[in-house]
Design a protein around this motif. Structure first.
Motif, PDB file in Angstrom:
ATOM      1  N   UNK A  13      -2.592   3.193   7.020  1.00  0.00           N
ATOM      2  CA  UNK A  13      -2.337   4.798   6.342  1.00  0.00           C
ATOM      3  C   UNK A  13      -1.497   5.461   6.216  1.00  0.00           C
ATOM      4  N   UNK A  14      -0.333   4.783   6.357  1.00  0.00           N
ATOM      5  CA  UNK A  14       1.155   5.463   6.493  1.00  0.00           C
ATOM      6  C   UNK A  14       1.786   5.834   5.293  1.00  0.00           C
ATOM      7  N   UNK A  15       1.542   5.076   3.911  1.00  0.00           N
ATOM      8  CA  UNK A  15       2.224   4.549   2.769  1.00  0.00           C
ATOM      9  C   UNK A  15       1.675   5.432   2.039  1.00  0.00           C
ATOM     10  N   UNK A  16       0.441   5.387   1.993  1.00  0.00           N
ATOM     11  CA  UNK A  16      -0.427   6.427   1.127  1.00  0.00           C
ATOM     12  C   UNK A  16       0.049   7.962   1.351  1.00  0.00           C
ATOM     13  N   UNK A  17      -0.511   7.993   2.897  1.00  0.00           N
ATOM     14  CA  UNK A  17       0.099   9.752   3.220  1.00  0.00           C
ATOM     15  C   UNK A  17       1.633  10.011   2.530  1.00  0.00           C
ATOM     16  N   UNK A  18       2.457   9.129   2.906  1.00  0.00           N
ATOM     17  CA  UNK A  18       3.635   9.635   2.789  1.00  0.00           C
ATOM     18  C   UNK A  18       3.883   9.770   0.845  1.00  0.00           C
ATOM     19  N   UNK A  19       3.306   8.887   0.602  1.00  0.00           N
ATOM     20  CA  UNK A  19       3.600   9.210  -1.738  1.00  0.00           C
ATOM     21  C   UNK A  19       2.914  10.730  -1.589  1.00  0.00           C
ATOM     22  N   UNK A  20       1.853  10.606  -0.823  1.00  0.00           N
ATOM     23  CA  UNK A  20       1.032  11.954  -0.987  1.00  0.00           C
ATOM     24  C   UNK A  20       2.043  13.320  -0.878  1.00  0.00           C
ATOM     25  N   UNK A  21       2.435  12.751  -0.169  1.00  0.00           N
ATOM     26  CA  UNK A  21       3.191  14.327   1.094  1.00  0.00           C
ATOM     27  C   UNK A  21       4.760  14.020  -0.038  1.00  0.00           C
TER      28      UNK A  21
END
Length: 82
Positions: A13-21
């Motif tokens: 789940x890390x990369x999607x959250x980072x991209x969204x932020x």
């Protein structure tokens, strides 16, 4: 500056959250990521896929054994604006 500590987030789940932020940043702002490993793969992903990412101003520091602090700056203008 926005800081996102991803150490407690499941790796998948890390990369999607980072991209969204990162997407939510205004041009010229920086997203600071706190991770349990050096985020080299994420750097290369951003460099290849995110035109607003300012790879030349990227910085990473090892703050502790399992604490890496990386800065992902957003360009003031994107390549699409040039």
């Amino acid at each position: 500056m926005t800081t996102l500590d991803v150490r407690s987030i499941p790796p998948v789940d890390r990369h999607p959250k980072i991209h969204d932020a990162f997407e939510a940043l205004e041009p010229g702002e920086t997203l600071t990521i706190i991770n349990d490993h050096e985020p080299k793969p994420l750097f290369y992903e951003f460099q290849a896929e995110v035109p607003a990412f300012d790879a030349d101003s990227y910085a990473v520091e090892r703050a502790a054994d399992e604490k890496f602090v990386a800065e992902f700056p957003k360009r003031v203008t994107t390549e699409a604006d040039d």
